[in-house]
Design a protein around this motif. Sequence first.
Motif, PDB file in Angstrom:
ATOM      1  N   LEU A   1       2.159  11.511   3.394  1.00  0.00           N
ATOM      2  CA  LEU A   1       2.989  10.705   2.497  1.00  0.00           C
ATOM      3  C   LEU A   1       2.878  11.145   1.039  1.00  0.00           C
ATOM      4  O   LEU A   1       3.747  10.826   0.230  1.00  0.00           O
ATOM      5  CB  LEU A   1       2.616   9.221   2.631  1.00  0.00           C
ATOM      6  CG  LEU A   1       2.959   8.583   3.975  1.00  0.00           C
ATOM      7  CD1 LEU A   1       2.383   7.178   4.071  1.00  0.00           C
ATOM      8  CD2 LEU A   1       4.469   8.553   4.195  1.00  0.00           C
ATOM      9  N   TYR A   2       1.823  11.892   0.704  1.00  0.00           N
ATOM     10  CA  TYR A   2       1.705  12.374  -0.681  1.00  0.00           C
ATOM     11  C   TYR A   2       2.740  13.450  -0.994  1.00  0.00           C
ATOM     12  O   TYR A   2       2.988  13.746  -2.161  1.00  0.00           O
ATOM     13  CB  TYR A   2       0.282  12.862  -0.973  1.00  0.00           C
ATOM     14  CG  TYR A   2      -0.698  11.711  -1.037  1.00  0.00           C
ATOM     15  CD1 TYR A   2      -0.470  10.627  -1.873  1.00  0.00           C
ATOM     16  CD2 TYR A   2      -1.824  11.693  -0.232  1.00  0.00           C
ATOM     17  CE1 TYR A   2      -1.338   9.550  -1.916  1.00  0.00           C
ATOM     18  CE2 TYR A   2      -2.709  10.631  -0.269  1.00  0.00           C
ATOM     19  CZ  TYR A   2      -2.456   9.554  -1.114  1.00  0.00           C
ATOM     20  OH  TYR A   2      -3.325   8.487  -1.158  1.00  0.00           O
ATOM     21  N   LYS A   3       3.352  14.033   0.030  1.00  0.00           N
ATOM     22  CA  LYS A   3       4.474  14.951  -0.206  1.00  0.00           C
ATOM     23  C   LYS A   3       5.713  14.148  -0.620  1.00  0.00           C
ATOM     24  O   LYS A   3       6.512  14.598  -1.427  1.00  0.00           O
ATOM     25  CB  LYS A   3       4.776  15.771   1.050  1.00  0.00           C
ATOM     26  CG  LYS A   3       3.765  16.859   1.313  1.00  0.00           C
ATOM     27  CD  LYS A   3       4.209  17.699   2.484  1.00  0.00           C
ATOM     28  CE  LYS A   3       3.269  18.861   2.682  1.00  0.00           C
ATOM     29  NZ  LYS A   3       3.709  19.724   3.781  1.00  0.00           N
ATOM     30  N   LYS A   4       5.843  12.959  -0.065  1.00  0.00           N
ATOM     31  CA  LYS A   4       6.990  12.104  -0.369  1.00  0.00           C
ATOM     32  C   LYS A   4       6.792  11.351  -1.684  1.00  0.00           C
ATOM     33  O   LYS A   4       7.754  11.026  -2.376  1.00  0.00           O
ATOM     34  CB  LYS A   4       7.198  11.114   0.783  1.00  0.00           C
ATOM     35  CG  LYS A   4       8.491  10.351   0.732  1.00  0.00           C
ATOM     36  CD  LYS A   4       8.682   9.522   1.989  1.00  0.00           C
ATOM     37  CE  LYS A   4       9.971   8.728   1.921  1.00  0.00           C
ATOM     38  NZ  LYS A   4      10.158   7.887   3.088  1.00  0.00           N
TER      39      LYS A   4
ATOM     40  N   ILE B   1       3.218   0.085  11.878  1.00  0.00           N
ATOM     41  CA  ILE B   1       4.316  -0.586  11.165  1.00  0.00           C
ATOM     42  C   ILE B   1       4.356  -0.168   9.685  1.00  0.00           C
ATOM     43  O   ILE B   1       4.913   0.839   9.355  1.00  0.00           O
ATOM     44  CB  ILE B   1       4.271  -2.121  11.346  1.00  0.00           C
ATOM     45  CG1 ILE B   1       4.280  -2.451  12.850  1.00  0.00           C
ATOM     46  CG2 ILE B   1       5.479  -2.758  10.662  1.00  0.00           C
ATOM     47  CD1 ILE B   1       4.162  -3.903  13.163  1.00  0.00           C
ATOM     48  N   ASN B   2       3.724  -0.928   8.768  1.00  0.00           N
ATOM     49  CA  ASN B   2       3.740  -0.564   7.346  1.00  0.00           C
ATOM     50  C   ASN B   2       2.351  -0.233   6.818  1.00  0.00           C
ATOM     51  O   ASN B   2       2.151  -0.169   5.607  1.00  0.00           O
ATOM     52  CB  ASN B   2       4.358  -1.689   6.516  1.00  0.00           C
ATOM     53  CG  ASN B   2       5.846  -1.820   6.764  1.00  0.00           C
ATOM     54  OD1 ASN B   2       6.530  -0.821   6.943  1.00  0.00           O
ATOM     55  ND2 ASN B   2       6.345  -3.045   6.778  1.00  0.00           N
ATOM     56  N   ALA B   3       1.396  -0.041   7.695  1.00  0.00           N
ATOM     57  CA  ALA B   3       0.025   0.267   7.272  1.00  0.00           C
ATOM     58  C   ALA B   3      -0.104   1.751   6.942  1.00  0.00           C
ATOM     59  O   ALA B   3       0.575   2.593   7.516  1.00  0.00           O
ATOM     60  CB  ALA B   3      -0.959  -0.104   8.371  1.00  0.00           C
TER      61      ALA B   3
ATOM     62  N   ASP C   1       5.509  -3.089   2.778  1.00  0.00           N
ATOM     63  CA  ASP C   1       6.266  -1.859   3.019  1.00  0.00           C
ATOM     64  C   ASP C   1       5.361  -0.644   2.823  1.00  0.00           C
ATOM     65  O   ASP C   1       4.248  -0.754   2.303  1.00  0.00           O
ATOM     66  CB  ASP C   1       7.558  -1.779   2.187  1.00  0.00           C
ATOM     67  CG  ASP C   1       7.325  -1.509   0.713  1.00  0.00           C
ATOM     68  OD1 ASP C   1       6.160  -1.297   0.306  1.00  0.00           O
ATOM     69  OD2 ASP C   1       8.309  -1.500  -0.041  1.00  0.00           O
ATOM     70  N   ILE C   2       5.854   0.506   3.253  1.00  0.00           N
ATOM     71  CA  ILE C   2       5.050   1.733   3.235  1.00  0.00           C
ATOM     72  C   ILE C   2       4.589   2.076   1.827  1.00  0.00           C
ATOM     73  O   ILE C   2       3.427   2.386   1.605  1.00  0.00           O
ATOM     74  CB  ILE C   2       5.858   2.922   3.832  1.00  0.00           C
ATOM     75  CG1 ILE C   2       6.094   2.715   5.321  1.00  0.00           C
ATOM     76  CG2 ILE C   2       5.166   4.252   3.588  1.00  0.00           C
ATOM     77  CD1 ILE C   2       4.855   2.857   6.166  1.00  0.00           C
ATOM     78  N   LYS C   3       5.514   2.046   0.856  1.00  0.00           N
ATOM     79  CA  LYS C   3       5.142   2.442  -0.505  1.00  0.00           C
ATOM     80  C   LYS C   3       4.057   1.526  -1.060  1.00  0.00           C
ATOM     81  O   LYS C   3       3.104   1.981  -1.692  1.00  0.00           O
ATOM     82  CB  LYS C   3       6.348   2.475  -1.432  1.00  0.00           C
ATOM     83  CG  LYS C   3       5.977   3.041  -2.798  1.00  0.00           C
ATOM     84  CD  LYS C   3       7.152   3.352  -3.660  1.00  0.00           C
ATOM     85  CE  LYS C   3       6.644   3.987  -4.962  1.00  0.00           C
ATOM     86  NZ  LYS C   3       7.709   4.256  -5.895  1.00  0.00           N
ATOM     87  N   GLU C   4       4.193   0.230  -0.848  1.00  0.00           N
ATOM     88  CA  GLU C   4       3.169  -0.714  -1.332  1.00  0.00           C
ATOM     89  C   GLU C   4       1.826  -0.447  -0.653  1.00  0.00           C
ATOM     90  O   GLU C   4       0.767  -0.485  -1.295  1.00  0.00           O
ATOM     91  CB  GLU C   4       3.609  -2.164  -1.087  1.00  0.00           C
ATOM     92  CG  GLU C   4       4.644  -2.665  -2.052  1.00  0.00           C
ATOM     93  CD  GLU C   4       4.153  -2.668  -3.500  1.00  0.00           C
ATOM     94  OE1 GLU C   4       3.006  -3.085  -3.761  1.00  0.00           O
ATOM     95  OE2 GLU C   4       4.933  -2.231  -4.371  1.00  0.00           O
ATOM     96  N   SER C   5       1.861  -0.188   0.642  1.00  0.00           N
ATOM     97  CA  SER C   5       0.620   0.129   1.371  1.00  0.00           C
ATOM     98  C   SER C   5       0.004   1.410   0.825  1.00  0.00           C
ATOM     99  O   SER C   5      -1.209   1.487   0.605  1.00  0.00           O
ATOM    100  CB  SER C   5       0.893   0.288   2.865  1.00  0.00           C
ATOM    101  OG  SER C   5       1.262  -0.931   3.439  1.00  0.00           O
ATOM    102  N   LEU C   6       0.838   2.420   0.595  1.00  0.00           N
ATOM    103  CA  LEU C   6       0.347   3.691   0.057  1.00  0.00           C
ATOM    104  C   LEU C   6      -0.235   3.498  -1.337  1.00  0.00           C
ATOM    105  O   LEU C   6      -1.293   4.054  -1.656  1.00  0.00           O
ATOM    106  CB  LEU C   6       1.478   4.727   0.037  1.00  0.00           C
ATOM    107  CG  LEU C   6       1.106   6.097  -0.524  1.00  0.00           C
ATOM    108  CD1 LEU C   6      -0.009   6.742   0.308  1.00  0.00           C
ATOM    109  CD2 LEU C   6       2.321   7.005  -0.561  1.00  0.00           C
ATOM    110  N   MET C   7       0.434   2.724  -2.168  1.00  0.00           N
ATOM    111  CA  MET C   7      -0.074   2.475  -3.524  1.00  0.00           C
ATOM    112  C   MET C   7      -1.440   1.785  -3.471  1.00  0.00           C
ATOM    113  O   MET C   7      -2.361   2.148  -4.206  1.00  0.00           O
ATOM    114  CB  MET C   7       0.934   1.636  -4.326  1.00  0.00           C
ATOM    115  CG  MET C   7       2.182   2.419  -4.715  1.00  0.00           C
ATOM    116  SD  MET C   7       3.495   1.399  -5.438  1.00  0.00           S
ATOM    117  CE  MET C   7       2.719   0.839  -6.939  1.00  0.00           C
ATOM    118  N   GLN C   8      -1.583   0.815  -2.564  1.00  0.00           N
ATOM    119  CA  GLN C   8      -2.845   0.088  -2.458  1.00  0.00           C
ATOM    120  C   GLN C   8      -3.959   0.970  -1.887  1.00  0.00           C
ATOM    121  O   GLN C   8      -5.081   0.976  -2.385  1.00  0.00           O
ATOM    122  CB  GLN C   8      -2.669  -1.167  -1.588  1.00  0.00           C
ATOM    123  CG  GLN C   8      -3.913  -2.027  -1.488  1.00  0.00           C
ATOM    124  CD  GLN C   8      -4.392  -2.527  -2.846  1.00  0.00           C
ATOM    125  OE1 GLN C   8      -3.607  -3.001  -3.661  1.00  0.00           O
ATOM    126  NE2 GLN C   8      -5.683  -2.406  -3.108  1.00  0.00           N
TER     127      GLN C   8
END
Length: 198
Positions: A26-29, A67-69, A110-117
């Motif tokens: 996801l760090y590519k995105k 899911i969104n984890a 959502d994915i972005k929020e999970s990734l940010m956290q």
Amino acid sequence: MQIENKYSANNHPSFGAIKSVECLGLYKKFPELGKELVDTFHKNPTAMDFCKKYDVKIIFHAAKDSINAVNSSIHIFYDNVAKSKFKKFINFLNSSEDKVSLSSYSNQYDIKESLMQSTKTLKEMIEPASITPKPNNGILDSHIEIADTAMQEALAKQTDKAARKQIKLHAKEANKNQLDENTGMLNDSIRDLIDSSK
């Protein structure tokens, strides 16, 4: 500002250096979040000292878990200088590499929020322990120190073993020289005895 997803430092061969850094998954995105991790790592003195002592490859990775984890991680693969080339080859065949790894997990809406956290938590783990520490500060430092101490202890044992082997070799050589000298004196005495009987 965008960062390279992969950078190789092969044009600067040295004993201890960062050989490559990759931001995968996801760090590519979301390269801006990968950049935060790279910059945080760069500001950690313990991590940078480790990279100056040993050749390392660093991978920052984030993957959707369910899911969104999201599971975010850092993997520092290092050249274990305490291992012989044969052991390194066996480890290569078994895909057993020397590494320090940390990961954080987040499950937001959502994915972005999970990734940010998960990235925020991983950043805290990478940061050194500070005067006002956060719960996760210094975790990378402690893992790096454990890996470094283990290598230094193994090197010390190897040095001690080599020194003991050298002492035994010198003692064996001294004993052989003494034996040669005593044998020479015995032969001289035998010759003198035989000559005196003529």
